[in-house]
Design a protein around this motif. Structure first.
Motif, short mmCIF file in Angstrom:
data_model
loop_
_atom_site.label_atom_id
_atom_site.label_comp_id
_atom_site.label_asym_id
_atom_site.label_seq_id
_atom_site.Cartn_x
_atom_site.Cartn_y
_atom_site.Cartn_z
N ILE A 287 -8.63 4.36 -0.63
CA ILE A 287 -9.41 3.46 -0.19
C ILE A 287 -10.07 2.60 -1.38
O ILE A 287 -10.67 1.51 -1.18
CB ILE A 287 -10.50 4.12 0.78
N GLN A 288 -9.89 3.23 -2.47
CA GLN A 288 -10.51 2.34 -3.66
C GLN A 288 -9.22 1.64 -4.40
O GLN A 288 -9.55 0.82 -5.28
CB GLN A 288 -10.55 3.54 -4.87
N LYS B 23 0.79 -1.15 -0.12
CA LYS B 23 0.00 0.08 0.03
C LYS B 23 0.73 1.28 0.00
O LYS B 23 0.26 2.28 -0.18
CB LYS B 23 -0.96 0.09 1.14
N GLN B 24 2.19 1.32 0.18
CA GLN B 24 3.14 2.24 0.17
C GLN B 24 4.15 1.76 -0.91
O GLN B 24 4.79 0.46 -0.84
CB GLN B 24 3.68 2.45 1.14
N LEU B 25 4.78 2.68 -1.85
CA LEU B 25 5.78 2.48 -2.71
C LEU B 25 6.68 3.47 -3.02
O LEU B 25 6.54 4.58 -3.32
CB LEU B 25 5.16 1.96 -4.14
N ILE B 26 7.97 3.21 -2.75
CA ILE B 26 8.77 4.28 -3.38
C ILE B 26 9.50 3.72 -4.53
O ILE B 26 9.97 2.71 -4.72
CB ILE B 26 10.14 4.18 -2.24
N LEU B 27 9.50 4.60 -5.43
CA LEU B 27 10.03 4.26 -6.97
C LEU B 27 11.20 4.94 -7.32
O LEU B 27 11.06 6.07 -7.50
CB LEU B 27 8.92 4.22 -7.94
N VAL B 28 12.06 4.56 -7.51
CA VAL B 28 13.55 5.07 -7.96
C VAL B 28 13.86 4.47 -9.26
O VAL B 28 14.16 3.44 -9.72
CB VAL B 28 14.71 4.70 -6.87
#
Length: 300
Positions: free
Chosen positions: A137-138, A113-118
Motif C-alpha cells: 500500500i506504500q 502492481k505485480q511483476l514476474i522477473l526472469v
C-alpha cells in the motif's frame, strides 16, 4: 655436402619467391568465454580499424568460434563479430550478487502492481532465476517468490533477433495473456481457458492465423503447421503476450509453463511454482513479465 646444398637452395627459394610463414588461424570448436573489461567492442573484423558492431559488458558470456592472433570471433545476443581476446577468459565469473530487491529502481513498471522477473547470467544459457514481486500500500515492491527455471535452449534473444524455430526466449517487458491448463481452473483470477484435444497454436508464419490459439478441426487447411496444446508441459501455464502483432517469422507460442529443462522459446519452472503464480496473479493489478540477462536489467 647434400645438406649444405639443400640449405642454400631453400635460402635462395625464400629470397626470390618471397615465401614466408603465415601465422595460422585457429578454427576452434565452440568455446564459451567471459568478458573481463567493463566494456568491450565487438567489431566487423579482427582489428581496431574495423567498425564496431556492438559493445558488451563485463562478465557477459560469449560464444567463440574462431581465433585469429589476439582476436576471437564471438557471438552474443544474436550478433557476431571480432573482439580482443585480451579481455576474454574461459574462467566463469561468480554470478553477480543481486540486491535484495531487484524490482526497486526499475523505471518501466510505474503502472504495474505485480511483476514476474526472469533473469539469466548472460544471453547464452538456458538457466534462469524467476522472481515475483507485488506492490504494497506504500507503493514499494515486496518479494513474493524466488525460484529457478529455464528459458530457451539457446538462451535469450532481443526481439530483433527472434525468429520462428530459433529456440530462444525473447527479452523484453510483456503483459500476461490467457491462463490455461488441461484441467479445471486451479484458482487463478486471470482469464482461464481449458485445453482440449482439439486445441492447437498455429506456428505457420505464412498463415493468417499465425501465433494464435485455434481449433484444429475448424481451421484445418488454413495452416501448414501448428503446435498441439494438449501436452504435459501445458498442464498449467499462461501466455506471454509476445509478437501480438503476429509479424511473420518473428516467433510464436511463447508461454510460461511447466518444465524441468530448457524450452524451445518459452519460460518454465515446476508445476508447484506455476500453479502458485497463477493463483497469485490478479488482472486488476496489471501484472507484467520482464525477461532479460541480469547484466541488462538497468534497461528496465
Amino acid at each position: 655436402m647434400f645438406k649444405k646444398g639443400f640449405a642454400i637452395f631453400v635460402a635462395m627459394f625464400v629470397l626470390f619467391t618471397g615465401f614466408h610463414v603465415v601465422k595460422p588461424v585457429h578454427a576452434a570448436t565452440s568455446v564459451t568465454k567471459y568478458v573481463t573489461a567493463n566494456a568491450l567492442n565487438v567489431r566487423t573484423g579482427p582489428g581496431t580499424t574495423y567498425k564496431v558492431v556492438t559493445t558488451i559488458k563485463k562478465n557477459l558470456a560469449v560464444t567463440v568460434s574462431q581465433t585469429k592472433g589476439s582476436w576471437d570471433r564471438v557471438t552474443v545476443g544474436g550478433k557476431t563479430g571480432w573482439a580482443s581476446n585480451q579481455y576474454l577468459t574461459t574462467k566463469k565469473p561468480a554470478a553477480p550478487t543481486p540486491p535484495k530487491n531487484l524490482a526497486e529502481g526499475l523505471k518501466t513498471v510505474g503502472s504495474n502492481k505485480q511483476l514476474i522477473l526472469v533473469t539469466s547470467n548472460g544471453y547464452n544459457t538456458s538457466n534462469a532465476e524467476i522472481r515475483t514481486f507485488e506492490r504494497n500500500i506504500q507503493g514499494k515492491w515486496v518479494p513474493v517468490l524466488t525460484t529457478t527455471g529455464h528459458i530457451g535452449k539457446y538462451g535469450f534473444a532481443s526481439a530483433a533477433n527472434m525468429h520462428e524455430g530459433g529456440k530462444k526466449s525473447p527479452i523484453g517487458k510483456y503483459s500476461i495473456g490467457t491462463a490455461f491448463g488441461r484441467y479445471g481452473n486451479p484458482g487463478t483470477k486471470m482469464p482461464y481457458r481449458k485445453i482440449t484435444i482439439d486445441d492447437v497454436w498455429v506456428d505457420d508464419p505464412t498463415s493468417k492465423l499465425y501465433n494464435t490459439w485455434q481449433s484444429r478441426s475448424k481451421t484445418r487447411g488454413q495452416w501448414k503447421s501448428a503446435e498441439n496444446m494438449n501436452i504435459s508441459a501445458y498442464t498449467y501455464g499462461f501466455v506471454i503476450n509476445y509478437n501480438t502483432q503476429r509479424t511473420p517469422y518473428k516467433g510464436s507460442a511463447i508461454f510460461f509453463h511447466i518444465g524441468s529443462g530448457y524450452t524451445l522459446g518459452c519460460t518454465s519452472t515446476s508445476q508447484k511454482n506455476v500453479v502458485n503464480i497463477l493463483k497469485w496473479l490478479n488482472p486488476k493489478k496489471n501484472p507484467v513479465i520482464i525477461q532479460t540477462p541480469i547484466q541488462e536489467l538497468n534497461k528496465y
